[in-house]
Scaffold this motif. Structure first.
Motif, PDB file in Angstrom:
ATOM      1  N   UNK A 127      -2.541  10.465   9.863  1.00 38.79           N
ATOM      2  CA  UNK A 127      -2.895   9.240   9.124  1.00 38.79           C
ATOM      3  C   UNK A 127      -2.669   9.400   7.631  1.00 38.79           C
ATOM      4  N   UNK A 128      -1.571  10.073   7.280  1.00 44.43           N
ATOM      5  CA  UNK A 128      -1.182  10.211   5.865  1.00 44.43           C
ATOM      6  C   UNK A 128      -0.079   9.186   5.577  1.00 44.43           C
ATOM      7  N   UNK A 129       0.175   8.996   4.284  1.00 39.99           N
ATOM      8  CA  UNK A 129       1.277   8.110   3.908  1.00 39.99           C
ATOM      9  C   UNK A 129       0.845   6.662   3.838  1.00 39.99           C
ATOM     10  N   UNK A 130       1.817   5.798   3.616  1.00 40.53           N
ATOM     11  CA  UNK A 130       1.526   4.383   3.382  1.00 40.53           C
ATOM     12  C   UNK A 130       1.226   3.630   4.665  1.00 40.53           C
ATOM     13  N   UNK A 131       0.584   2.479   4.520  1.00 37.24           N
ATOM     14  CA  UNK A 131       0.389   1.586   5.657  1.00 37.24           C
ATOM     15  C   UNK A 131       1.727   0.994   6.074  1.00 37.24           C
ATOM     16  N   UNK A 132       1.943   0.877   7.379  1.00 31.77           N
ATOM     17  CA  UNK A 132       3.178   0.278   7.903  1.00 31.77           C
ATOM     18  C   UNK A 132       2.779  -0.857   8.840  1.00 31.77           C
ATOM     19  N   UNK A 133       3.757  -1.464   9.465  1.00 33.66           N
ATOM     20  CA  UNK A 133       3.470  -2.463  10.501  1.00 33.66           C
ATOM     21  C   UNK A 133       2.871  -1.826  11.742  1.00 33.66           C
ATOM     22  N   UNK A 134       3.002  -0.518  11.868  1.00 34.28           N
ATOM     23  CA  UNK A 134       2.503   0.199  13.055  1.00 34.28           C
ATOM     24  C   UNK A 134       3.547   1.203  13.519  1.00 34.28           C
TER      25      UNK A 134
END
Ligand code: AMP
Ligand code: GLY
Length: 419
Positions: free
Chosen positions: A221-228
């Motif tokens: 759960x690292x990094x940017x938010x994405x669409x999934x």
């Protein structure tokens, strides 16, 4: 029946495949579709936002049902336009789609009807929002743009400085345009997240099997938010007791509230829930199937999807039985290097057969084109490699084994989906 699916991602690919399984489906179109979808449906070059174009096409080809899958055309009133032209459509009208397209609307709805959600305040001035955050002094602070923002309109600010930057991005720099005219500032909640999609005809609501998304770009759960970046179904945190509780405190009250507001919701309503220490609460609503949630939920559906969509349109969902497989399902998204920020397109994808598939899994195409006999990348999320299994471990092993057979320049995926 002739069916038209609006959209062109992985969610639309699984919808096309599922609708095609029905003995009632004679012809299936997808507008605009993508490389992989072109192997399962006739792709039509009409933009998903072209309301008039879609109505004209559906009329000309005597389409019996239009499934509007993405949020933008729903919010823009595509279902209203189709129904006004006498064409049956699956999806909410614009006034009901507002449950996703305005966070202010959905938060006020929950407050009015006592549906559990994070405490919040609404602001239309940056200084007032910041003053509230400063006086409250509780971090992280959650700041949400009111309108649609490609899933990127939520800022979790760890301190006042980050809150200032977040408010500036949304309300002053207007990176999401008019979506940032107002913001919701809300309490930070903790607990596992669950996605529950539900069929509803405006009165009756039938939840589908649960799922879990993995929104961050990188492992752990690292990094940017994405669409999934991947999904599993069922969601292991979502017990039958919780499902019962959510039905009573969230699903039925929401559908009743929308009807009472004169905005009956017909279609697929997506409940983004957090299982907090104080019980399940709504993080967000979406007015559509989730992507990539649909890719793990719909493969488990054993009832004819055309029958269900018709029952929703005719407001007869109560009488329509819906059966689900006990198997587990896992979807691993393969994305373009640099997603969700900047990435290249046009790389050749190897390892797929002529139908865009690979042995041992079903590959739902999200961002691909088919040109000169080859599949090429054409988006951030490229493929959703999906497999069923008797247990989650098996479904995941199958999906990852198939992922290892597919290659394209810069490809990346998460190694910890379902872990
Ligand atoms: P949304 O677009 O509203 O689903 O928000 C995106 C993500 O931000 C969610 O999936 C959560 O992980 C996180 N999030 C949103 N609202 C909250 C909140 N009130 N407390 C904690 N996390 C949140
Ligand atoms: N996967 C999250 C969504 O569809 O909004």
């Amino acid at each position: 029946m002739k069916i038209l699916v609006v959209g062109g991602g992985g969610r639309e690919h699984v919808l096309v495949r599922k609708l095609k399984e029905s003995p009632r489906t004679e012809k299936i179109y997808c507008a605009p579709g993508n490389g992989g979808i072109s192997k399962d449906a006739e792709c039509v070059p009409i933009s998903a936002m072209d309301l008039l174009g879609m109505v004209a096409f559906a009329k000309k080809h005597r389409v019996d049902l239009v499934v509007v899958a993405p949020d933008d055309p729903l919010a823009a009133g595509m279902v209203d336009a189709l129904e006004n032209a006498g064409i049956p459509a699956f999806g909410p009208r614009a006034n009901a789609a507002e449950i996703e397209s305005s966070k202010v609307f959905s938060k006020n709805l929950m407050k009015k009807y006592g549906i559990p959600t994070a405490e919040y305040e609404v602001f239309d001035r940056p200084d007032a929002a910041l003053e509230y955050i400063r006086s409250r002094g509780r971090y992280p602070a959650v700041i949400k743009a009111d309108g649609l923002a490609l899933g990127k309109g939520v800022i979790i600010a760890a301190d006042f400085k980050q809150a200032q930057a977040g408010i500036k991005t949304i309300m002053e720099d207007k990176v999401f345009g008019a979506s940032g005219n107002r913001v919701v500032v809300e309490e930070f909640l903790t607990g596992p997240e669950v996605s529950v999609l539900a069929f509803t005809d405006g009165t009756c609501v039938k939840p589908m099997v649960s799922s879990k998304d993995h929104k961050r770009a990188l492992d752990g759960d690292k990094g940017l938010n994405t669409g999934g970046m991947g999904t599993i179904s069922p969601n292991p945190y979502y017990t039958p007791e919780l499902a019962q509780q959510c039905m009573k405190t969230i699903f039925q009250p929401t559908v009743r509230a929308m009807a009472q507001e004169g905005r009956p919701f017909k279609g697929c309503l997506y409940f983004g829930l957090m299982l907090t220490p104080d019980g399940p609460k709504v993080i967000e609503y979406n007015s559509r199937f989730g992507d990539p949630e649909a890719q793990v939920v719909l493969p488990r559906l054993q009832t004819d999807l055309v029958d269900i969509m018709e029952a929703v349109a005719q407001e007869k969902l109560e009488q329509q039985p819906i059966e689900w497989s006990k198997q587990a399902c896992a979807c691993v998204v393969m994305a373009s290097g640099g997603y969700p920020v900047a990435y290249q397109k046009g790389y050749e994808i190897s390892g797929l057969n002529e139908n865009g598939q690979v042995e041992g899994a079903t590959v739902y195409h999200a961002g691909t084109v088919f040109q000169d006999g080859r599949f090429r990348t054409n988006g951030g999320r490229v493929l959703g490699v999906t497999s069923l299994g008797d247990h989650l471990t098996q479904a995941l092993a199958n999906a990852y084994q198939s992922v290892s057979k597919i290659h394209f320049e810069g490809a990346f995926y998460r190694h910890d989906i379902g872990k």
